[in-house]
Design a protein around this motif. Structure first.
Motif, short mmCIF file in Angstrom:
data_model
loop_
_atom_site.label_atom_id
_atom_site.label_comp_id
_atom_site.label_asym_id
_atom_site.label_seq_id
_atom_site.Cartn_x
_atom_site.Cartn_y
_atom_site.Cartn_z
N SER A 1 -6.60 4.83 -0.04
CA SER A 1 -5.98 5.71 0.95
C SER A 1 -5.29 4.91 2.05
O SER A 1 -4.21 5.28 2.52
N GLY A 2 -5.90 3.77 2.45
CA GLY A 2 -5.26 2.92 3.46
C GLY A 2 -3.94 2.35 2.98
O GLY A 2 -2.96 2.30 3.73
N ILE A 3 -3.90 1.91 1.72
CA ILE A 3 -2.65 1.37 1.16
C ILE A 3 -1.59 2.44 1.09
O ILE A 3 -0.41 2.22 1.42
N ILE A 4 -1.97 3.65 0.66
CA ILE A 4 -0.99 4.74 0.55
C ILE A 4 -0.42 5.09 1.91
O ILE A 4 0.80 5.22 2.08
N VAL A 5 -1.30 5.23 2.91
CA VAL A 5 -0.82 5.56 4.26
C VAL A 5 0.05 4.43 4.81
O VAL A 5 1.08 4.68 5.45
#
Length: 312
Positions: free
Chosen positions: A35-39
């Motif tokens: 989720s951190g990479i996507i955001v």
């Protein structure tokens, strides 16, 4: 009783045979990283797309960022913010004390003041003070109920646009600041006041030396937000041509039609000033929050302390 012939066996701790240490395996959080990479990717794409938009016209942004027109408006914005907050905070303390007074006349008058200025929009108050000359063409000092005049002046000459903006912002802030100060005063235990009175302190001295210093812990955080809100509210002064940052940039893009670049110039300066104002607010919160659980140093203060330490 005969002594036992069996040898004594030392406990494991005495012989050094301790149990093997426990191997702690950290809990995995793969979806947290996903989720951190996507955001992060979406944020980078948004910023990059915004920066590469040809309609922004970065050369115009750079041209007007430090232009005299912009800096003059910036100075007026800072002046209005500081002056209006000074009026609002000083008057707010007085109005808050009036609202807590046992005198019913003071309570009613202060309540009406808060009701009027907190109950009407700031934009309405700005327009009213900006066109006060249409309501009150002349200000006269003389003997009431007679035609005798000692002194008179045109209202429009006495209250230009900048003064009208200062009156509207300062009086409006007084209403909000009074409620913040009143909440802080009420949060202090009444036993503090009774103890001060038992020592012979006057009500005014008790308020200055005992109640207000303790109330600051409650007053500072919302009052700091009010300063930042006031900084942004000064943009409404453009409706009466108050020569603030927004007024000057509006006058500029009304001539060259470069609306988006000049709005970005205004946004940059507002963000810079807001960031600067966050530092003293965090320092005050930490200072008046000493000895209170949960009072920690903010990120802005940590960054400033690290930067100062690096310079040394």
């Amino acid at each position: 009783m005969a002594a036992s012939s069996q040898p004594l066996v030392a406990p494991p701790s005495a012989t050094g045979n301790r149990p093997a240490p426990i191997t702690a395996v950290p809990l995995r959080h793969p979806w947290r990283w996903v989720s951190g990479i996507i955001v992060g990717v979406l944020s980078a794409a948004l910023i990059l797309g915004f920066a590469q938009n040809p309609n922004i016209d970065w050369p115009t942004v750079g041209e007007y960022l430090f232009a005299p027109l912009t800096l003059q408006g910036l100075a007026t914005t800072i002046y209005l913010t500081v002056a209006a907050m000074t009026i609002g905070l000083a008057g707010g303390v007085v109005v808050a004390i009036m609202r807590l007074s046992p005198n019913p006349v003071l309570r009613v008058v202060s309540g009406l003041f808060v009701w009027i200025f907190r109950g009407t929009p700031v934009l309405l108050q700005l327009i009213f003070w900006g066109f006060i000359g249409a309501f009150l063409p002349k200000i006269v000092l003389g003997i009431p109920f007679t035609s005798v005049e000692f002194w008179s002046i045109e209202t429009s000459a006495l209250i230009p646009a900048t003064v009208a903006a200062l009156l509207a912002l300062g009086l409006n802030e007084m209403a909000y600041a009074s409620e913040i100060v009143r909440a802080g005063i009420v949060s202090v235990d009444h036993g503090q006041t009774e103890a001060a009175h038992s020592l012979g302190m006057t009500p005014g001295r008790t308020m200055r030396r005992i109640v207000l210093p303790q109330a600051m812990r409650v007053i500072v955080p919302p009052m700091g937000n009010e300063v930042i809100t006031m900084l942004k509210t000064t943009a409404l002064v453009s409706v009466i041509a108050g020569r603030d940052l927004m007024s000057n940039l509006q006058a500029a893009y009304a001539q060259n039609f470069k609306i988006i670049p000049l709005l970005i110039v205004a946004a940059i300066w507002y963000l810079v000033l807001t960031s600067i104002l966050s530092v003293p607010q965090a320092w005050l919160e930490r200072r008046f929050g000493r000895g209170v659980a949960g009072a920690r140093e903010s990120g802005a203060l940590r960054l400033l302390r690290t930067w100062r330490g690096g310079k040394k």
